[in-house]
Motif scaffolding. Structure first.
Motif, PDB file in Angstrom:
ATOM      1  N   TYR A  47       0.853  -1.187   0.000  1.00 42.43           N
ATOM      2  CA  TYR A  47       0.000   0.000   0.000  1.00 42.43           C
ATOM      3  C   TYR A  47       0.889   1.238   0.000  1.00 42.43           C
ATOM      4  CZ  TYR A  47      -3.730   3.202   1.328  1.00 42.43           C
ATOM      5  OH  TYR A  47      -4.632   4.234   1.359  1.00 42.43           O
ATOM      6  N   LYS A  48       0.703   2.091  -1.012  1.00 44.98           N
ATOM      7  CA  LYS A  48       1.567   3.267  -1.168  1.00 44.98           C
ATOM      8  C   LYS A  48       0.714   4.510  -1.412  1.00 44.98           C
ATOM      9  CE  LYS A  48       5.527   5.042  -3.546  1.00 44.98           C
ATOM     10  NZ  LYS A  48       6.609   4.775  -4.441  1.00 44.98           N
ATOM     11  N   SER A  49       0.249   5.112  -0.326  1.00 47.31           N
ATOM     12  CA  SER A  49      -0.629   6.273  -0.464  1.00 47.31           C
ATOM     13  C   SER A  49      -0.216   7.440   0.417  1.00 47.31           C
ATOM     14  CB  SER A  49      -2.071   5.872  -0.141  1.00 47.31           C
ATOM     15  OG  SER A  49      -2.514   4.897  -1.046  1.00 47.31           O
ATOM     16  N   GLU A  50       0.953   7.353   0.975  1.00 47.26           N
ATOM     17  CA  GLU A  50       1.403   8.390   1.900  1.00 47.26           C
ATOM     18  C   GLU A  50       1.408   9.792   1.276  1.00 47.26           C
ATOM     19  OE1 GLU A  50       4.542   7.718   5.229  1.00 47.26           O
ATOM     20  OE2 GLU A  50       5.595   8.349   3.416  1.00 47.26           O
ATOM     21  N   THR A  51       1.739   9.876   0.001  1.00 46.17           N
ATOM     22  CA  THR A  51       1.837  11.187  -0.642  1.00 46.17           C
ATOM     23  C   THR A  51       0.678  11.499  -1.578  1.00 46.17           C
ATOM     24  OG1 THR A  51       3.144  10.295  -2.465  1.00 46.17           O
ATOM     25  CG2 THR A  51       4.353  11.128  -0.555  1.00 46.17           C
ATOM     26  N   THR A  52      -0.304  10.618  -1.681  1.00 44.34           N
ATOM     27  CA  THR A  52      -1.370  10.823  -2.668  1.00 44.34           C
ATOM     28  C   THR A  52      -2.709  11.213  -2.064  1.00 44.34           C
ATOM     29  OG1 THR A  52      -1.963   8.474  -2.644  1.00 44.34           O
ATOM     30  CG2 THR A  52      -0.317   9.186  -4.267  1.00 44.34           C
ATOM     31  N   LEU A  53      -2.838  11.139  -0.767  1.00 43.35           N
ATOM     32  CA  LEU A  53      -4.122  11.452  -0.129  1.00 43.35           C
ATOM     33  C   LEU A  53      -4.219  12.937   0.206  1.00 43.35           C
ATOM     34  CD1 LEU A  53      -4.283   8.357   2.189  1.00 43.35           C
ATOM     35  CD2 LEU A  53      -5.747   8.824   0.231  1.00 43.35           C
ATOM     36  N   PRO A  54      -5.455  13.441   0.269  1.00 43.92           N
ATOM     37  CA  PRO A  54      -5.625  14.854   0.638  1.00 43.92           C
ATOM     38  C   PRO A  54      -5.023  15.122   2.020  1.00 43.92           C
ATOM     39  CG  PRO A  54      -7.708  13.873  -0.072  1.00 43.92           C
ATOM     40  CD  PRO A  54      -6.714  12.768   0.031  1.00 43.92           C
ATOM     41  N   PHE A  55      -4.096  16.094   2.094  1.00 47.75           N
ATOM     42  CA  PHE A  55      -3.393  16.315   3.358  1.00 47.75           C
ATOM     43  C   PHE A  55      -4.288  16.893   4.437  1.00 47.75           C
ATOM     44  CE2 PHE A  55      -2.889  20.286   1.107  1.00 47.75           C
ATOM     45  CZ  PHE A  55      -2.992  21.258   2.088  1.00 47.75           C
ATOM     46  N   ALA A  57      -7.211  15.897   5.229  1.00 48.52           N
ATOM     47  CA  ALA A  57      -8.184  14.900   5.688  1.00 48.52           C
ATOM     48  C   ALA A  57      -7.791  14.236   7.000  1.00 48.52           C
ATOM     49  CB  ALA A  57      -8.390  13.837   4.609  1.00 48.52           C
ATOM     50  N   ASP A  58      -6.573  14.476   7.499  1.00 50.72           N
ATOM     51  CA  ASP A  58      -6.111  13.863   8.747  1.00 50.72           C
ATOM     52  C   ASP A  58      -6.305  12.354   8.750  1.00 50.72           C
ATOM     53  OD1 ASP A  58      -5.220  16.225   9.902  1.00 50.72           O
ATOM     54  OD2 ASP A  58      -7.208  16.690  10.718  1.00 50.72           O
ATOM     55  N   LEU A  59      -5.805  11.696   7.713  1.00 54.54           N
ATOM     56  CA  LEU A  59      -5.983  10.248   7.561  1.00 54.54           C
ATOM     57  C   LEU A  59      -4.801   9.453   8.101  1.00 54.54           C
ATOM     58  CD1 LEU A  59      -7.489  10.262   3.983  1.00 54.54           C
ATOM     59  CD2 LEU A  59      -8.707   9.855   6.130  1.00 54.54           C
ATOM     60  N   TYR A  60      -3.697  10.098   8.396  1.00 60.90           N
ATOM     61  CA  TYR A  60      -2.483   9.444   8.895  1.00 60.90           C
ATOM     62  C   TYR A  60      -2.073   8.253   8.025  1.00 60.90           C
ATOM     63  CZ  TYR A  60      -4.024  12.255  12.791  1.00 60.90           C
ATOM     64  OH  TYR A  60      -4.454  13.306  13.562  1.00 60.90           O
ATOM     65  N   PRO A  61      -1.875   8.509   6.733  1.00 66.77           N
ATOM     66  CA  PRO A  61      -1.485   7.396   5.851  1.00 66.77           C
ATOM     67  C   PRO A  61      -0.036   7.001   6.079  1.00 66.77           C
ATOM     68  CG  PRO A  61      -1.376   9.437   4.658  1.00 66.77           C
ATOM     69  CD  PRO A  61      -1.919   9.782   6.027  1.00 66.77           C
ATOM     70  N   GLU A  62       0.250   5.754   5.869  1.00 68.39           N
ATOM     71  CA  GLU A  62       1.624   5.289   5.855  1.00 68.39           C
ATOM     72  C   GLU A  62       1.746   4.172   4.849  1.00 68.39           C
ATOM     73  OE1 GLU A  62       1.996   2.383   9.593  1.00 68.39           O
ATOM     74  OE2 GLU A  62       1.849   4.489  10.146  1.00 68.39           O
ATOM     75  N   ASN A  63       2.877   4.096   4.211  1.00 68.82           N
ATOM     76  CA  ASN A  63       3.133   3.058   3.226  1.00 68.82           C
ATOM     77  C   ASN A  63       3.532   1.774   3.937  1.00 68.82           C
ATOM     78  OD1 ASN A  63       2.734   5.059   1.308  1.00 68.82           O
ATOM     79  ND2 ASN A  63       4.912   5.410   0.986  1.00 68.82           N
ATOM     80  N   GLY A  64       3.179   0.647   3.338  1.00 67.40           N
ATOM     81  CA  GLY A  64       3.588  -0.628   3.910  1.00 67.40           C
ATOM     82  C   GLY A  64       2.841  -1.794   3.293  1.00 67.40           C
ATOM     83  N   PHE A  65       3.276  -2.976   3.640  1.00 65.62           N
ATOM     84  CA  PHE A  65       2.647  -4.189   3.112  1.00 65.62           C
ATOM     85  C   PHE A  65       1.348  -4.494   3.856  1.00 65.62           C
ATOM     86  CE2 PHE A  65       6.942  -4.823   1.539  1.00 65.62           C
ATOM     87  CZ  PHE A  65       6.702  -5.347   0.276  1.00 65.62           C
ATOM     88  N   LEU A  66       0.298  -4.752   3.101  1.00 70.11           N
ATOM     89  CA  LEU A  66      -0.965  -5.208   3.665  1.00 70.11           C
ATOM     90  C   LEU A  66      -1.033  -6.730   3.646  1.00 70.11           C
ATOM     91  CD1 LEU A  66      -3.416  -2.689   1.944  1.00 70.11           C
ATOM     92  CD2 LEU A  66      -2.300  -2.496   4.177  1.00 70.11           C
ATOM     93  N   LYS A  67      -0.222  -7.316   2.781  1.00 75.32           N
ATOM     94  CA  LYS A  67      -0.126  -8.776   2.664  1.00 75.32           C
ATOM     95  C   LYS A  67       1.301  -9.094   2.236  1.00 75.32           C
ATOM     96  CE  LYS A  67      -1.698 -12.729  -0.014  1.00 75.32           C
ATOM     97  NZ  LYS A  67      -2.476 -13.204  -1.141  1.00 75.32           N
ATOM     98  N   GLY A  68       1.876 -10.114   2.817  1.00 78.83           N
ATOM     99  CA  GLY A  68       3.221 -10.520   2.455  1.00 78.83           C
ATOM    100  C   GLY A  68       4.254  -9.520   2.936  1.00 78.83           C
ATOM    101  N   GLY A  69       5.365  -9.475   2.248  1.00 79.93           N
ATOM    102  CA  GLY A  69       6.418  -8.557   2.642  1.00 79.93           C
ATOM    103  C   GLY A  69       7.661  -8.691   1.789  1.00 79.93           C
TER     104      GLY A  69
END
Length: 163
Positions: A47-55, A57-69
């Protein structure tokens, strides 16, 4: 028909990117659905959305694996192997939507001089080289050394003389 969602698949890894708050909030459900649909064709979902979400919105996004690694990032495109940097690269890593254009350039580049300006991964340069172009210039606005990085990223390059 999921606006605000991009999913690109490289070998056995899906890279998912949300561009809206709704897609971000439903990322786990989307990952579960993707796993169900793709079955054993994918082992990893990054999951790579740290820089693509509306800033705002206070969503606290972080990039990382949702499955596997697995960070094995080699993907095949029309017989060429590329190392896709989905962890640090732009967007999901390789601009999959340009696949047909890269392949088309291979047909046009044979015997011609090619100048690839403002390239990111060097994909167009690699396809030009595979076509055995007479000369190739590659330039990037993201920093020096791209021709060396492009050379390392492609496993099948006919000759390094055009770099």
């Amino acid at each position: 028909n999921l606006p605000g969602l991009v999913i690109d698949i490289y070998a056995r890894t899906a890279v998912m990117q949300a561009h809206s708050a709704g897609m971000h909030l439903d990322r786990m459900a989307i990952a579960d659905a993707l796993t169900e649909v793709m079955g054993n064709q994918i082992d990893n979902i990054y999951y790579k959305s740290e820089t693509t979400l509306p800033f705002k919105a206070d969503l606290y996004p972080e990039n990382g694996f949702l499955k596997g690694g697995s960070t094995d990032n080699v993907a095949m495109e029309y017989g060429l192997k590329f190392h896709i940097d989905w962890l640090k690269g732009q967007k999901t890593g390789f601009f999959v939507d340009q696949r047909e254009n890269r392949s088309l350039l291979e047909r046009y580049a044979k015997g011609r001089s090619v100048l690839n300006m403002f390239c990111y991964t060097g994909g167009f340069s690699v396809y030009s080289q595979v076509a055995i172009c007479t000369s190739l210039g590659t330039s990037t606005k993201t920093g020096p050394g791209l021709p060396d990085r492009a050379r390392r990223k492609a496993s099948r390059i006919v000759s390094a003389s055009c770099f």
